[in-house]
Design a protein around this motif. Structure first.
Motif, PDB file in Angstrom:
ATOM      1  N   GLU A   6       0.919  -1.153  -0.135  1.00  0.00           N
ATOM      2  CA  GLU A   6       0.010   0.015   0.132  1.00  0.00           C
ATOM      3  C   GLU A   6       0.936   1.150   0.205  1.00  0.00           C
ATOM      4  OE1 GLU A   6      -3.483   2.263   2.799  1.00  0.00           O
ATOM      5  OE2 GLU A   6      -2.993  -0.148   3.070  1.00  0.00           O
ATOM      6  N   LEU A   7       1.815   1.425   0.682  1.00  0.00           N
ATOM      7  CA  LEU A   7       2.828   2.342   0.767  1.00  0.00           C
ATOM      8  C   LEU A   7       3.855   2.620  -0.277  1.00  0.00           C
ATOM      9  CD1 LEU A   7       3.437   2.430   4.701  1.00  0.00           C
ATOM     10  CD2 LEU A   7       1.690   3.913   3.388  1.00  0.00           C
ATOM     11  N   GLY A   8       4.195   1.393  -1.125  1.00  0.00           N
ATOM     12  CA  GLY A   8       4.927   1.494  -1.955  1.00  0.00           C
ATOM     13  C   GLY A   8       6.481   1.659  -1.508  1.00  0.00           C
ATOM     14  N   ILE A   9       6.715   1.028  -0.387  1.00  0.00           N
ATOM     15  CA  ILE A   9       8.209   1.148   0.167  1.00  0.00           C
ATOM     16  C   ILE A   9       8.487  -0.283   1.197  1.00  0.00           C
ATOM     17  CG2 ILE A   9       7.450   2.358   2.363  1.00  0.00           C
ATOM     18  CD1 ILE A   9      10.093   4.009   1.933  1.00  0.00           C
ATOM     19  N   THR A  10       9.584  -0.568   1.114  1.00  0.00           N
ATOM     20  CA  THR A  10      10.128  -1.579   1.855  1.00  0.00           C
ATOM     21  C   THR A  10       9.998  -1.357   3.297  1.00  0.00           C
ATOM     22  OG1 THR A  10      11.276  -2.721   0.087  1.00  0.00           O
ATOM     23  CG2 THR A  10      11.838  -3.407   2.359  1.00  0.00           C
ATOM     24  N   LEU A  11       9.559  -2.063   4.231  1.00  0.00           N
ATOM     25  CA  LEU A  11       9.492  -1.870   5.625  1.00  0.00           C
ATOM     26  C   LEU A  11      10.289  -2.713   6.527  1.00  0.00           C
ATOM     27  CD1 LEU A  11       5.432  -1.244   6.321  1.00  0.00           C
ATOM     28  CD2 LEU A  11       7.447   0.459   5.800  1.00  0.00           C
ATOM     29  N   PHE A  12      10.818  -4.050   5.886  1.00  0.00           N
ATOM     30  CA  PHE A  12      11.541  -4.916   6.363  1.00  0.00           C
ATOM     31  C   PHE A  12      12.684  -5.425   5.666  1.00  0.00           C
ATOM     32  CE2 PHE A  12       7.536  -5.279   8.547  1.00  0.00           C
ATOM     33  CZ  PHE A  12       7.799  -5.483   9.967  1.00  0.00           C
ATOM     34  N   LEU A  29       6.497   2.690  12.277  1.00  0.00           N
ATOM     35  CA  LEU A  29       6.359   1.937  13.584  1.00  0.00           C
ATOM     36  C   LEU A  29       6.085   3.222  14.526  1.00  0.00           C
ATOM     37  CD1 LEU A  29       6.094  -0.289  15.632  1.00  0.00           C
ATOM     38  CD2 LEU A  29       8.728  -0.116  15.869  1.00  0.00           C
ATOM     39  N   ARG A  30       6.882   4.183  14.377  1.00  0.00           N
ATOM     40  CA  ARG A  30       6.685   5.292  15.463  1.00  0.00           C
ATOM     41  C   ARG A  30       5.246   6.034  15.053  1.00  0.00           C
ATOM     42  NH1 ARG A  30       7.373  10.673  15.277  1.00  0.00           N
ATOM     43  NH2 ARG A  30       7.748  10.980  12.948  1.00  0.00           N
ATOM     44  N   HIS A  31       4.943   6.284  14.005  1.00  0.00           N
ATOM     45  CA  HIS A  31       3.654   6.657  13.694  1.00  0.00           C
ATOM     46  C   HIS A  31       2.325   5.709  14.211  1.00  0.00           C
ATOM     47  CE1 HIS A  31       4.134  10.734  11.418  1.00  0.00           C
ATOM     48  NE2 HIS A  31       5.146   9.808  10.884  1.00  0.00           N
ATOM     49  N   ALA A  32       2.609   4.477  13.908  1.00  0.00           N
ATOM     50  CA  ALA A  32       1.632   3.701  14.561  1.00  0.00           C
ATOM     51  C   ALA A  32       1.661   3.618  16.127  1.00  0.00           C
ATOM     52  CB  ALA A  32       2.188   2.195  14.210  1.00  0.00           C
ATOM     53  N   ARG A  33       2.645   3.878  16.585  1.00  0.00           N
ATOM     54  CA  ARG A  33       2.714   3.779  18.132  1.00  0.00           C
ATOM     55  C   ARG A  33       2.011   5.157  18.584  1.00  0.00           C
ATOM     56  NH1 ARG A  33       8.703   1.841  19.535  1.00  0.00           N
ATOM     57  NH2 ARG A  33       8.379  -0.434  19.809  1.00  0.00           N
ATOM     58  N   SER A  34       2.245   6.326  18.000  1.00  0.00           N
ATOM     59  CA  SER A  34       1.788   7.579  18.377  1.00  0.00           C
ATOM     60  C   SER A  34       0.101   7.460  17.917  1.00  0.00           C
ATOM     61  CB  SER A  34       2.265   8.609  17.270  1.00  0.00           C
ATOM     62  OG  SER A  34       1.754  10.014  17.535  1.00  0.00           O
ATOM     63  N   THR A  35      -0.133   6.687  16.772  1.00  0.00           N
ATOM     64  CA  THR A  35      -1.739   6.510  16.563  1.00  0.00           C
ATOM     65  C   THR A  35      -2.401   5.995  17.901  1.00  0.00           C
ATOM     66  OG1 THR A  35      -1.375   6.607  14.087  1.00  0.00           O
ATOM     67  CG2 THR A  35      -3.337   5.858  14.880  1.00  0.00           C
ATOM     68  N   GLY A 103       8.441   5.052  25.095  1.00  0.00           N
ATOM     69  CA  GLY A 103       6.970   5.161  25.064  1.00  0.00           C
ATOM     70  C   GLY A 103       6.204   4.116  24.961  1.00  0.00           C
ATOM     71  N   ASP A 104       6.977   2.771  25.277  1.00  0.00           N
ATOM     72  CA  ASP A 104       6.459   1.377  25.544  1.00  0.00           C
ATOM     73  C   ASP A 104       5.498   1.326  26.574  1.00  0.00           C
ATOM     74  OD1 ASP A 104       7.821   0.784  23.051  1.00  0.00           O
ATOM     75  OD2 ASP A 104       9.558  -0.023  24.058  1.00  0.00           O
ATOM     76  N   VAL A 105       5.735   2.122  27.641  1.00  0.00           N
ATOM     77  CA  VAL A 105       4.947   1.878  28.690  1.00  0.00           C
ATOM     78  C   VAL A 105       4.359   3.576  29.152  1.00  0.00           C
ATOM     79  CG1 VAL A 105       5.822  -0.209  29.714  1.00  0.00           C
ATOM     80  CG2 VAL A 105       6.928   1.917  30.273  1.00  0.00           C
TER      81      VAL A 105
END
Length: 271
Positions: A6-12, A29-35, A103-105
């Protein structure tokens, strides 16, 4: 894989033995955690509109806190606010501070020692590390002991409690004695039976031994001339992080609980 498409970029980066996040993956991942944090705050705000504390509070803490202190505090809080759930994990001091910084806890409960710059201690109480021995141990009759005296006996140490263990080893090395290490474990539950059977000397805060101390089964001994006597435990949070209403209420409740325990421990030490 769907997200990469969907994003058109390699994440892993994919290897034969596993995966590793790319720079783009770390950003996602940073954006996902923030969301997810923003969603937690939204749920908290909606609950507050209905006069409720809601959501999940993530806590990282020292192992000794889960023996008695934290179960009591969580149970008491849950009776008042049943819509709040908890995620609790134990770790050594350095890892607790990293969990908070990343920000994990939501909160960490640990020693007021070296920590990342983007964290702050909201509340703290005196909580010395003391020598813990059985009632019939040769040291039990002393009012206080030195690390040199403790090193004459088997030592029961924790291996992931840096910098606490390193402080003990540094101070023992000043006497050019390595100490006789009997057991090293990352579990206070594992070490407690060996303390109570008189098979060694351990170094802990009194937090995990309150029942045994009151019953006289474990004796606490202040450590003379040691920096371990001047430690504090407190509640650590990430600077500038918006907390949910539930997390703020937990901090307030746990702070009162720490103060009560600190007062009880002070009375034990003075007696």
């Amino acid at each position: 894989k769907k997200l990469e498409d969907e994003l058109g970029i390699t994440l892993f980066e994919r290897f034969s033995n596993g995966l590793r996040l790319t720079t783009a993956g770390q950003e996602v991942l940073r954006h996902a955690r923030s969301t997810l944090r923003e969603f937690d705050i939204l749920r908290s705000d909606l609950g507050a509109m209905q006069g409720q504390k809601t959501g999940r509070v993530r806590v990282a803490c020292l192992d000794s806190l889960t023996v008695k202190f934290l179960p009591e505090q969580v149970s008491r809080f849950h009776h008042l606010h049943p819509a709040v759930s908890f995620h609790v994990q134990t770790a050594g001091h350095a890892q607790v501070t990293n969990y908070v910084a990343e920000g994990d806890v939501d909160i960490g409960i640990t020693f007021d020692l070296a920590r990342p710059d983007d964290t702050e201690m909201l509340f703290r109480v005196p909580m010395p590390i003391m020598a813990c021995v059985a009632r019939d141990h040769p040291l039990a009759g002393y009012k206080k002991v030195s690390l040199l005296q403790c090193s004459q006996f088997n030592l029961l140490l924790q291996f992931d409690t840096q910098p606490i263990r390193s402080l003990i080893e540094i101070e023992l090395s000043m006497f050019e004695r390595a100490g006789k290490t009997f057991i090293v474990s990352n579990s206070q539950t594992m070490l407690k039976p060996f303390i109570m059977s008189g098979e060694g000397v351990a170094f802990f805060t009194p937090l995990g031994f309150m029942d045994e101390i009151k019953a006289g089964d474990i004796v606490l001994l202040p450590i003379s001339g040691s920096r371990l006597q001047n430690l504090h435990i407190g509640i650590l949070v990430q600077k500038r992080r918006q907390l949910t209403h539930a997390a703020e209420a937990v901090i307030e409740a746990f702070s009162r609980g720490l103060q009560r325990y600190s007062d009880m421990i002070g009375e034990v030490i003075e007696s």
